[in-house]
Design an enzyme around this catalytic site. Structure first.
Site, PDB file in Angstrom:
ATOM      1  CE  LYS B  27     163.506  49.674  65.269  1.00 38.15           C
ATOM      2  NZ  LYS B  27     162.943  48.414  64.713  1.00 38.15           N
ATOM      3  NE  ARG B  97     158.745  50.289  65.241  1.00 33.51           N
ATOM      4  CZ  ARG B  97     158.018  49.238  64.858  1.00 33.51           C
ATOM      5  NH1 ARG B  97     158.551  47.997  65.669  1.00 33.51           N
ATOM      6  NH2 ARG B  97     157.196  49.171  64.279  1.00 33.51           N
ATOM      7  N   GLY B 106     164.756  43.354  72.122  1.00 31.73           N
ATOM      8  CA  GLY B 106     163.640  43.197  73.076  1.00 31.73           C
ATOM      9  C   GLY B 106     164.001  43.655  74.557  1.00 31.73           C
ATOM     10  CG  MET B 108     166.093  49.800  75.673  1.00 27.32           C
ATOM     11  SD  MET B 108     167.429  50.861  75.068  1.00 27.32           S
ATOM     12  CE  MET B 108     167.735  50.200  73.384  1.00 27.32           C
ATOM     13  NE  ARG B 347     165.522  42.387  61.939  1.00 30.48           N
ATOM     14  CZ  ARG B 347     165.374  42.485  62.903  1.00 30.48           C
ATOM     15  NH1 ARG B 347     166.198  42.325  63.828  1.00 30.48           N
ATOM     16  NH2 ARG B 347     164.060  43.134  63.370  1.00 30.48           N
ATOM     17  CG  HIS B 469     189.375  10.743  77.296  1.00 30.86           C
ATOM     18  ND1 HIS B 469     188.700   9.704  76.807  1.00 30.86           N
ATOM     19  CD2 HIS B 469     190.619  10.804  76.639  1.00 30.86           C
ATOM     20  CE1 HIS B 469     189.722   9.047  76.129  1.00 30.86           C
ATOM     21  NE2 HIS B 469     190.745   9.464  76.374  1.00 30.86           N
ATOM     22  CB  SER B 793     203.512  22.781  68.481  1.00 33.36           C
ATOM     23  OG  SER B 793     202.181  22.651  68.344  1.00 33.36           O
ATOM     24  N   GLY B 795     200.896  24.111  72.987  1.00 32.00           N
ATOM     25  CA  GLY B 795     199.802  23.253  73.440  1.00 32.00           C
ATOM     26  C   GLY B 795     198.701  24.049  74.338  1.00 32.00           C
ATOM     27  CB  CYS B 860     199.058  21.202  68.258  1.00 34.53           C
ATOM     28  SG  CYS B 860     200.073  21.088  69.748  1.00 34.53           S
ATOM     29  CE1 TYR B 880     201.536  23.301  63.691  1.00 34.26           C
ATOM     30  CE2 TYR B 880     203.723  24.452  63.026  1.00 34.26           C
ATOM     31  CZ  TYR B 880     202.805  23.486  63.694  1.00 34.26           C
ATOM     32  OH  TYR B 880     203.464  22.798  64.697  1.00 34.26           O
TER      33      TYR B 880
END
Lengths: 919, 919
Positions: B27, B97, B106, B108, B347, B469, B793, B795, B860, B880
């Protein structure tokens, strides 16, 4: 490449030595060594392994100088033997054998009696005075040569060996049953038939020239290095193809040349008991194969000493020279040809555990070997034989003779047990209380069966492997166990089982041999082993206990050199007492959950689990507290100040719940709630994958009151013991930690409770808080975890399950095919998977010590009792291993061996001579 | 420590700057920056964070020079404001402040209107011409000061705030309802009561000296840095306590000083649509809190422009200066005091996804930012908002108003879905075929439900988390899903469910908001998003599709800078088509098992599993072959030569078997065997821990004929496509490999079949064989495995389960407590556990590339669509990532952001200004 390709040996002088195994193969190096020792070895020569490499590199050509070198060596043999290769009157015959750097028994080819043909066979007949023997040798040579060198092996469409077929036809024509019934004429006839068949099938005549025979055999032996059997064997044993084989050509000698000839096999000491006397068999006027064929009954070596002290003298001298040189008990083969003594073979002899220990200890007394060497002479697992109850061997043989062998299962818990069949755990307890010995027989066991298993002499299961629940618990309890005996068809409702067509009912006697896996109908006499009688039952006539005294000596040596401390996994005071008798220095794993299956404990435990409010849970826990405290107190008392590592509650809670409706109804009545409520709650504890579900520290994080109660029980028990002026050293171990915050959460509770107890009792308790490392993430973040842990203990059972994604309870579907096809070299639950699980352990040790150098590190999985895994733990510089009480002696010895092996820069060097002898 | 402790700002000159956030807090640095920009900020000063550190280090003492510095700065404020602190006629009031380096909203304390006492309140009344306002300010100040500085907070036994209690009593006495009804006299009375209460409870008088007030407030703000709320917040957000807070003292200005005064809040652009116009609210003659309190209705900013162009002019100039300087859309607060315009706060403004994209793209067009910066301005997950069906917001609000909100579950699959409730998958299919839209409602789903899920508009489950699932499959299908809605009590047999006292029957309409997890009774209008309309339904009036055009532009920029390739997980041709529309460059995971649940496939699949001989198995497989081949052919066609990674059969076989007696009877009839035989066989497939049981490559190792059939289907499908002159690039992926020998075993079969197909079709297929890395041992031995793998890959779903020993299906028992207690910072199934799973991935990448530098590496698991996990994959230099089709745009953007962030040596530096503005 060395300058020479051929290494001669004979008449006390050899080109080679025992340490030239790489060049000459095991057999060649060994023959050279014996020759150099001045022992009478038939002369011969070794074609080096480099020639084999050359042979394969250069499209099956030999180095240019080889024929000359072979000729020269052959000539030397002729000189020494005073015989000539191919001579019609005094023919030198030779054997041609393979011999690689590592032993590959039976994988490659051998040709004996080489040098025989139609004329030399007559010379052999004359010299041996035994025409039948000469023609039989010729017949065998043709058969061997045809098969090995000329490739006349059974083919797809003609699956009988062609030579064997001719022999069978001949027997049929002549109405004979045994080969030994053939007359000389029959054999001569077979020789003709064999030669004709060779010509018919190969298109060439059998070579009559011995030199042609020799080169054919040499080529065949080199060729056999690449046969599919040998390739497979090398693949399985990690032997590189580049090593190649050597070829040994050696003069044949004959033990069947009259009454001053003979053959025998002998151990330099008794292989069963270890007694320091020659031990073996001898047959006069016979070849080596006759001794082992059983056609004639050989005499004990002792008889030879009485009847032919002159011949025995040769043998005894050889024994002395060899034992002094090789510094071990040896297995030798010898032949006496017309009064001349020949050694044909020597190698380190196989022996029982009893013999292994006695020989090792005796040889130290005799100044032959050092205590360290003695320790290396006993396979740690062999010690099992000393600790297990034993069947009377004759009685067991008789039982099997009578057809009482019912089935064979897995030898999951060694030893002998006899008792009456019961089919459930409560029956086992009840029958036992009536004084009956029982065999608890189950399809499989579960934690609910613990008390019944404890009551039983032995445990028999139809399902599960050597690391199943039954097997694990049995080994920890020191119970005999035969597991996974799939021939059993158990019918609980009928209280009987069918086994291979027979019905065994409740109450019938069974004898279990847990060392072999045999299940035998009816009782067979069994007794505690001598060592157990002394250790656990304080046998009074200890002076008589010779085996025990040797065992004790070996263990003293082991304890002196080992660096790893040895602890035991013990959940109860009686197990702890046994562990101490076996030499444990502490408890490395005390599983508190087993306590909860006790008489007064399972009820409150279930109430605690099914509690629907923290208050109900606290109430149930307050009933458990005094019971747990009492258990711990007993254990601390027994352990007399040795450290006791206590694991907080670990298993999924549903393991404690009753799954049958009747038991659920009972519980509902006890708790004063409806059956449906109990059933629904029990069902709600179902998990898809309980092994990686709500268990371990997760229980204590969600229900901190459980950990609080357990800590209170532990520290109050310790305070009680200390209050009585004794010592108690608890080490609280938090299971399944994968994240340091889990440990922090639980350790905070433990330390708070410890402080409260110490303050209220006004005493200090020496204690530690540590964690299992049994989750891969725990190992991977060991640096963080070590900040909060006084010790790590590798839980390699679960670490193996998670690292390999391999459920121990489900692996039976594919573990066997995996082992058979060498995807896993060994069962990873028995022998640590060094490349995977071991790698994680290494990461954990390195990271853990990086943030807390003084951290204590141990292992408490099943692998803590496995010798090769113990060696790995030693390499990791762990502080201790913990195993089931009955494996403590094994672990002590294995730890000593690891320390000895790893303190030797190259263990091969100092063990060189023996290693060669083994080859 | 810096030389000075106090940093002044005011009248276009500030001691601080935006980049001094560490010293001045967010601030303070921001107020300084705005001041330096020449913007009208009320003057004030910042006491640095170093003073806070000093305060805690030196037992709550201030540095010696601080009082003088504060006096000096206060004097400068007086000069600029032409007011005097404590002056009875023209009193300067200040706010005090906190302001730390990182935003801690919020956490302090704050004190406003400081400087008021019985005399200055009169001056304020005079200056504002509003005695009621002055006394209300005084009342509020007393209340705030009493609570914050004097510690008069609610205590345990007196749980109501003491000041609020007095206010309530006053209202009661006066028969009032609202605070705003108090008269000036009421407020004066309250001030008296407050002061009396302060004296009574603290024993001291309220300090009338403004300087004493100021030092009290400064101490209170520093003190609040260590309050428990702030400590907890720092712990959760990894903010070190050592940072400390700054204290900002600033002159109060008032918007309620007549018709030429007012207050407002505004966004510099439309926060909902992104349109480049000022967007916000204004209230004349009012303070800031009045704008947000709702007591009076504020006017839209546009009205201000019409009615008071002079005041609007101030605002518009500030907007221009700020946007040009901060180069982002800003959220500002302003006050106009008697015609003088003040900025109180600025801000970076929060915005919707639509606004985020439009603003980013527009700002590039306006030359304010670069495309790279634009890419960093959109949170990847926000893109979801563009792809999901949407409810009409007013209609939904009305429905909730009517009490139709039934329950809230987990927002597992975002979007809006409306349909009629069905309780099983076959019904879903059947109703759908009749043209009904359905919501498939299940306790939980299983692979058997796939087709029903596909037929449903949305999926609702009572159990399971955001990675259950149901959730996984729904996201892959792009279906709306609310999971784990525990308020549902589903009764399958009655075809209804109870939800919070209401009964919902089969056929009733439900509306699911998968973005919020809301379950609403009855239908609410929903429609496809604009982007989906264009991408998947080729909306014709594309020119009209403004949102789509912006989306496309952003994606083009993303594709240009990202280094990771993006693939999709797709099992069927329609999913593959969607994946391509979303920009996927290949399929990273095609799960073959989902195919087996198809109409014609489940039968032969079950026959295959239950086969008792290899022949029976081969027969069943031969029925599956053409069906699989057809599936693959469709996918290859759709993918048009893009690589397709196909995983061989992975799940435990029991997932394919019927578990209900009726279905088992049916199957028995089909197979021509007894029901008992089928039941026994199905039971025999039960596993204790199926996740780490007989699945993955273990199936193919034990039943090589399965792998052979699958390989044949893959390569014949590819050959068919290639035969038609098109391209097909299969990559066969072996699952659950922990040991290179498993891969060798399976790869050999695949390569053999590939060779056979290519030879018989006389064509070449470009293909690869690789493996999942999803078992810790696979990662630990990646060097060995890479020798046999064309690609890895990760998993990460299973790798997370095994590395953390955490069953995804069972974790709901403790995952929530673990997250709440910060043991896990995030759900490890949603966001990659970098320290554990990530460590194994790192090991695998390093070891894999050591033996095969060119190996292709991807991911993947579900994490392939999670932005922070994608950033980690980029850091690991993977090739990838693969994710569900609907997450492909998110992955493209996240990959671009990772590339941009990691190409900047210190991303903080170039983002400094914005970052400060955010604080």
């Amino acid at each position: 490449m060395a300058e020479k390709s051929v290494y001669f040996f004979g008449d006390g002088r050899a080109d080679g030595r025992a340490d030239m195994k790489n060049l000459l193969g095991g057999k060649g190096a060994n023959l050279a060594e014996m020759t150099n020792l001045g022992l009478p070895v038939p002369p011969g020569f070794t074609i080096s392994t480099e020639v084999c490499a050359h042979y394969y590199r250069e499209e099956e050509q030999y180095p240019a100088g080889l024929p000359d070198e072979v000729s020269k060596a052959l000539h030397e043999m002729e000189e020494l033997m005073e015989m000539r290769f191919g001579d019609a009157e005094n023919p030198l015959l030779v054997s041609v054998r393979s011999g690689a750097r590592a032993s590959m028994p039976g994988m490659m080819d051998t040709v004996l009696n080489l040098g025989l043909n139609d004329s030399t066979v007559e010379g052999l007949a004359l010299r041996t005075g035994n025409a039948r023997f000469a023609w039989d040798s010729y017949r065998r040579f043709l058969q061997m040569y045809g098969s090995v060198v000329l490739g006349m092996k059974p083919t797809g469409k003609d699956e009988v060996d062609p030579f064997e077929r001719m022999i069978e036809e001949k027997k049929e024509t002549r109405g004979l049953v045994l080969d030994t019934e053939f007359t000389t004429m029959d054999l001569q006839d077979l020789v003709r038939l064999f030669k004709r068949e060779i010509r018919r099938r190969t298109g060439v005549d059998f070579p009559v020239d011995p030199h042609e025979q020799l080169w054919g055999a040499i080529g065949a032996v080199f060729g056999s290095w690449m046969n599919p059997r040998a390739e497979e064997y090398r693949r399985l044993n990690d032997i590189p193809a580049s090593w190649g084989t050597a070829v040994n050509v050696q003069a044949m000698v004959f033990g069947n040349m009259g009454s001053d000839s003979g053959s025998g096999v002998a151990f330099t000491r008794n292989a069963a008991t270890g007694e320091n006397v020659l031990y073996g068999e001898y047959l006069g006027n016979a070849q080596g194969e006759d001794v082992v064929s059983g056609a004639r009954t050989p005499a004990a070596i002792a008889e030879l000493a009485r009847e032919r002290p002159d011949l025995y003298g040769h043998l005894d001298r050889a024994r002395e020279i060899l034992e002094k040189h090789y510094r071990d008990m040896l297995d030798i083969e010898f032949t006496i040809q017309q009064g001349k003594f020949y050694l044909l073979q020597c190698r380190v002899g196989k022996r029982t555990a009893f013999a292994a220990i006695r020989i090792a200890v005796d040889m130290v007394d005799e100044g032959l070997i050092t205590p360290d060497e003695a320790l290396l002479r006993v396979e740690p697992d062999q010690l099992n034989q000393l600790l297990r109850p034993v069947f009377d061997l004759e009685e067991k043989a008789a039982a099997i003779e009578q057809g009482r062998l019912l089935a064979k299962g897995l030898n999951a818990g060694p030893g002998a047990a006899v008792g009456r069949v019961v089919f459930n755990a409560p029956d086992a307890e009840e029958w036992k209380s009536r004084g009956e010995r029982v065999i608890l027989t189950r399809i499989e066991t579960s934690p609910e069966d613990i008390k019944g298993m404890n009551a039983a002499e032995g445990i028999l299961t139809a399902r599960g492997g050597t690391t199943s629940h039954a097997a694990l618990v049995a080994r920890q309890m020191g119970k005999v166990c035969v597991a996974g005996c799939s021939a059993l068809a158990i019918d609980y409702s009928q209280r009987h089982m069918r086994v291979n067509g027979r019905v065994i009912r409740e109450g019938d006697f069974l004898s279990l041999d847990g060392t072999t896996g045999e299940v035998i109908q009816g009782p067979i006499a069994a007794r505690d082993s001598e060592v157990i009688q002394v250790l656990l039952h304080q046998l009074s006539d200890e002076k008589e206990a010779q085996v025990y005294r040797q065992y004790r000596k070996l263990m003293e040596w082991a304890d002196r050199v080992r660096r790893l401390a040895i602890r035991a996994n013990a959940d109860q005071a009686d197990q702890a007492a046994a562990a101490i008798a076996f030499g444990a220095e502490g408890i490395g794993l005390c599983r508190t959950e087993h306590m909860f299956f006790g008489e007064g404990e399972i009820g409150p435990m279930r109430e605690m689990i099914l509690a629907s409010t923290p208050e109900m849970r606290e109430r149930a826990l307050s009933k458990l507290l005094p019971l747990q405290r009492e258990d711990f107190e007993h254990i601390f008392e027994v352990m007399e100040g040795r450290p006791v590592t206590i694991r907080t509650l670990d298993p999924p809670l549903h393991e404690f719940l009753p799954h049958e409706a009747s038991a659920q109804r009972e519980l509902a009545a006890e708790m004063g709630v409806s059956f449906e409520a109990v059933k629904a709650k029990v069902d709600s504890f179902h998990e898809f994958n309980p092994m990686i579900g709500f268990r371990g520290c997760r229980l204590g994080v969600v229900y901190p009151e459980i950990t609080r109660m357990q800590a209170q029980a532990i520290f109050e028990a310790a305070a009680n013991v200390i209050g009585r002026g004794k010592k108690a050293v608890p080490e609280v171990m938090i299971p399944l930690v994968g994240n340091v915050k889990e440990l922090d959460d639980q350790a905070k509770i433990v330390r708070q409770v410890a402080r409260q107890v110490m303050d209220s009792r006004k005493l200090e308790i020496e204690y530690q808080v540590g964690t299992m490392i049994e989750v891969p993430r725990g190992a991977l973040t060991a640096d963080e975890i070590a900040r909060s842990a006084d010790f790590f203990s590798f839980g390699t059972n679960d670490l193996t399950q998670t690292t390999l994604a391999l459920s121990r309870d489900d692996a039976d579907r594919f573990l066997m095919p995996y082992l058979q096809r060498d995807i896993y070299p060994r069962d990873p639950f028995q022998s640590l998977d060094i490349a995977g699980v071991g790698e994680l352990m290494k990461i954990a040790v390195v990271k853990g010590r990086a943030t807390r150098p003084e951290i204590k590190i141990g292992i408490c999985g099943e692998h803590g009792g496995d010798p090769s895994s113990i060696e790995f733990c030693h390499q990791l510089e762990q502080d201790y291993v913990s195993c089931s009480p009955y494996r403590v002696p094994i672990a002590r010895l294995a730890a000593a061996q690891a320390a000895i092996k790893l303190s030797q820069p190259t263990p091969e060097t100092s063990q060189k001579v023996r290693a060669t002898a083994r080859g």
